[in-house]
Enzyme design. Structure first.
Site, PDB file in Angstrom:
ATOM      1  N   HIS A   6       0.831  -1.207   0.000  1.00 20.87           N
ATOM      2  CA  HIS A   6       0.000   0.000   0.000  1.00 20.87           C
ATOM      3  C   HIS A   6       0.867   1.259   0.000  1.00 20.87           C
ATOM      4  O   HIS A   6       1.596   1.503   0.954  1.00 20.87           O
ATOM      5  CB  HIS A   6      -0.874  -0.059   1.263  1.00 20.87           C
ATOM      6  CG  HIS A   6      -1.800   1.088   1.441  1.00 20.87           C
ATOM      7  ND1 HIS A   6      -1.764   1.901   2.549  1.00 20.87           N
ATOM      8  CD2 HIS A   6      -2.791   1.551   0.652  1.00 20.87           C
ATOM      9  CE1 HIS A   6      -2.715   2.807   2.449  1.00 20.87           C
ATOM     10  NE2 HIS A   6      -3.342   2.630   1.311  1.00 20.87           N
ATOM     11  N   ARG A   7       0.807   2.000  -1.090  1.00 21.70           N
ATOM     12  CA  ARG A   7       1.678   3.178  -1.304  1.00 21.70           C
ATOM     13  C   ARG A   7       3.153   2.758  -1.266  1.00 21.70           C
ATOM     14  O   ARG A   7       4.017   3.519  -0.838  1.00 21.70           O
ATOM     15  CB  ARG A   7       1.404   4.279  -0.275  1.00 21.70           C
ATOM     16  CG  ARG A   7      -0.081   4.602  -0.101  1.00 21.70           C
ATOM     17  CD  ARG A   7      -0.328   5.697   0.916  1.00 21.70           C
ATOM     18  NE  ARG A   7      -1.744   5.744   1.312  1.00 21.70           N
ATOM     19  CZ  ARG A   7      -2.255   6.482   2.261  1.00 21.70           C
ATOM     20  NH1 ARG A   7      -1.468   7.308   2.938  1.00 21.70           N
ATOM     21  NH2 ARG A   7      -3.539   6.448   2.561  1.00 21.70           N
ATOM     22  N   GLU A  33       0.513  -0.710  -4.779  1.00 21.15           N
ATOM     23  CA  GLU A  33      -0.624   0.201  -4.938  1.00 21.15           C
ATOM     24  C   GLU A  33      -0.104   1.618  -4.875  1.00 21.15           C
ATOM     25  O   GLU A  33       0.817   1.918  -4.092  1.00 21.15           O
ATOM     26  CB  GLU A  33      -1.630  -0.044  -3.807  1.00 21.15           C
ATOM     27  CG  GLU A  33      -2.931   0.730  -3.929  1.00 21.15           C
ATOM     28  CD  GLU A  33      -3.001   2.037  -3.162  1.00 21.15           C
ATOM     29  OE1 GLU A  33      -4.020   2.717  -3.250  1.00 21.15           O
ATOM     30  OE2 GLU A  33      -2.009   2.395  -2.468  1.00 21.15           O
ATOM     31  N   ASP A  35      -1.342   6.048  -5.621  1.00 23.22           N
ATOM     32  CA  ASP A  35      -2.444   7.003  -5.798  1.00 23.22           C
ATOM     33  C   ASP A  35      -2.038   8.040  -6.825  1.00 23.22           C
ATOM     34  O   ASP A  35      -0.902   8.519  -6.812  1.00 23.22           O
ATOM     35  CB  ASP A  35      -2.732   7.698  -4.463  1.00 23.22           C
ATOM     36  CG  ASP A  35      -2.960   6.703  -3.343  1.00 23.22           C
ATOM     37  OD1 ASP A  35      -3.991   6.027  -3.366  1.00 23.22           O
ATOM     38  OD2 ASP A  35      -2.070   6.586  -2.475  1.00 23.22           O
ATOM     39  N   HIS A  48      -0.921  10.808  -2.489  1.00 28.95           N
ATOM     40  CA  HIS A  48      -2.219  10.425  -1.938  1.00 28.95           C
ATOM     41  C   HIS A  48      -3.170  11.608  -1.780  1.00 28.95           C
ATOM     42  O   HIS A  48      -4.310  11.576  -2.231  1.00 28.95           O
ATOM     43  CB  HIS A  48      -2.028   9.734  -0.583  1.00 28.95           C
ATOM     44  CG  HIS A  48      -3.324   9.312   0.032  1.00 28.95           C
ATOM     45  ND1 HIS A  48      -4.059  10.131   0.868  1.00 28.95           N
ATOM     46  CD2 HIS A  48      -4.057   8.171  -0.095  1.00 28.95           C
ATOM     47  CE1 HIS A  48      -5.167   9.499   1.237  1.00 28.95           C
ATOM     48  NE2 HIS A  48      -5.191   8.319   0.666  1.00 28.95           N
ATOM     49  N   GLU A 110      -4.603   3.751  -8.318  1.00 28.29           N
ATOM     50  CA  GLU A 110      -5.835   4.300  -7.742  1.00 28.29           C
ATOM     51  C   GLU A 110      -6.010   5.742  -8.195  1.00 28.29           C
ATOM     52  O   GLU A 110      -5.176   6.600  -7.876  1.00 28.29           O
ATOM     53  CB  GLU A 110      -5.815   4.225  -6.213  1.00 28.29           C
ATOM     54  CG  GLU A 110      -7.133   4.758  -5.662  1.00 28.29           C
ATOM     55  CD  GLU A 110      -7.155   4.953  -4.158  1.00 28.29           C
ATOM     56  OE1 GLU A 110      -6.336   4.360  -3.433  1.00 28.29           O
ATOM     57  OE2 GLU A 110      -8.022   5.743  -3.722  1.00 28.29           O
ATOM     58  N   LYS A 112      -7.540   9.169  -7.785  1.00 27.39           N
ATOM     59  CA  LYS A 112      -8.168   9.908  -6.699  1.00 27.39           C
ATOM     60  C   LYS A 112      -9.314  10.761  -7.238  1.00 27.39           C
ATOM     61  O   LYS A 112      -9.181  11.405  -8.288  1.00 27.39           O
ATOM     62  CB  LYS A 112      -7.127  10.791  -5.998  1.00 27.39           C
ATOM     63  CG  LYS A 112      -6.215   9.995  -5.071  1.00 27.39           C
ATOM     64  CD  LYS A 112      -7.035   9.361  -3.955  1.00 27.39           C
ATOM     65  CE  LYS A 112      -6.215   8.535  -2.987  1.00 27.39           C
ATOM     66  NZ  LYS A 112      -7.054   7.645  -2.167  1.00 27.39           N
ATOM     67  N   ASP A 231       0.704  -1.792   4.658  1.00 24.93           N
ATOM     68  CA  ASP A 231       1.871  -0.902   4.770  1.00 24.93           C
ATOM     69  C   ASP A 231       3.117  -1.702   5.142  1.00 24.93           C
ATOM     70  O   ASP A 231       4.231  -1.202   5.041  1.00 24.93           O
ATOM     71  CB  ASP A 231       1.635   0.149   5.875  1.00 24.93           C
ATOM     72  CG  ASP A 231       0.393   0.987   5.624  1.00 24.93           C
ATOM     73  OD1 ASP A 231       0.041   1.184   4.444  1.00 24.93           O
ATOM     74  OD2 ASP A 231      -0.217   1.442   6.611  1.00 24.93           O
TER      75      ASP A 231
END
Ligand code: G3P
Ligand code: MG
Length: 258
Positions: A6-7, A33, A35, A48, A110, A112, A231
């Site tokens: 995640h990120r 992943e 954003d 993000h 992703e 936003k 994370d």
């Protein structure tokens, strides 16, 4: 169960930076992943928040800055001074990094939600992804079904995941409308009834965000969830290996192998 960083490896590195993605790739995760937002001059950048102040040394809205301004911001020091050289990457730069891995890792882009320039964001992301030769590794997701709908118009084949805090009639309807193959759900709202309903609605995968506790990961794995966003991909990979070994040793041999 797939492990998605995640990120990037965001517990150990500043989120959504090249350092974070590089480290996650080296761990051997299923995917990373990230954003995406659009700069003032239409470049998809990996960040993000819609403002820069939480994760850089700048102030203001992403969409008010050109890429040449954004690239000068320090995106690492807020996390730790040793990451002071990190900057906001473009989507193209992250995809190029993944491409060097030789088609081993997937990328969840992703999009936003944005109140202005939604179609510009979709167009720019699409162009950027299709300028690479790893488009087939990309999974698009968004909390905003309109963005996914706009992507779906480009292709019936691309993989879309509807992000939703909870699974309810509205989410099910939106996912059907955009022919989302997958559902990405907040871990706080996971239960096996949701998984059953997602399957009944013919979705192929239910992935859950954001899972950082080993016990939660084991529970989701046993429940049959397709993947988790975390994370702490190092901890989650270790947990699954350890759990797999433990179950191997406690499972009686299959009669056919005796
Ligand atoms: O895609 C899972 C997760 O990233 C969604 O929430 O706010 O971390 O982008 P957020
Ligand atoms: Mg995200």
């Amino acid at each position: 169960m797939e492990i998605w960083a995640h990120r990037g490896w965001s517990a150990r590195y500043p989120e959504n930076t090249m350092a974070s993605f590089q480290a996650a790739l080296e761990l051997g995760v299923r995917g990373i992943e990230l954003d995406v937002q659009l700069s003032k001059d239409g470049i998809p950048v990996v960040l993000h928040d819609d403002t820069v102040q939480r994760t850089t040394d700048g102030q203001g809205r992403v969409r008010d800055f050109t890429w040449s301004h954004l690239r000068q911001l320090d995106a690492g020091s807020w996390f730790h001074p040793r990451f002071s050289g990190e900057t906001i990457p473009t989507l193209g730069e992250v995809l190029a990094l993944v491409q060097t891995r030789g088609h081993l890792t997937h990328v969840n882009v992703e999009l936003k939600a944005t109140s202005v320039g939604a179609q510009d964001l979709v167009d720019a992301v699409w162009r950027t992804v299709h300028a690479t030769d790893i488009a087939s590794l990309v999974l698009f997701s968004s909390f905003d079904p309109n963005l996914l709908h706009a992507l779906r118009r480009y292709s019936r084949r691309i993989r879309l995941a509807l992000l939703t805090p909870a699974w309810n009639a509205d989410a099910a309807h939106a996912a059907k409308e955009i022919a989302a193959q997958d559902i990405h759900l907040d871990a706080a709202h996971f239960c096996t009834a949701v998984l059953d309903d997602v399957r009944r609605n013919h979705h192929q995968a239910l992935r859950v965000y954001t899972v950082n506790q080993p016990d939660a990961a084991v529970h989701l794995w046993r429940s049959g969830v397709s993947g988790i966003f975390t994370d702490c991909p190092d901890l989650m990979l270790e947990t699954l290996v350890r759990q797999g070994q433990a179950e191997l040793h406690t499972t009686p041999p299959h009669p056919a192998s005796m």
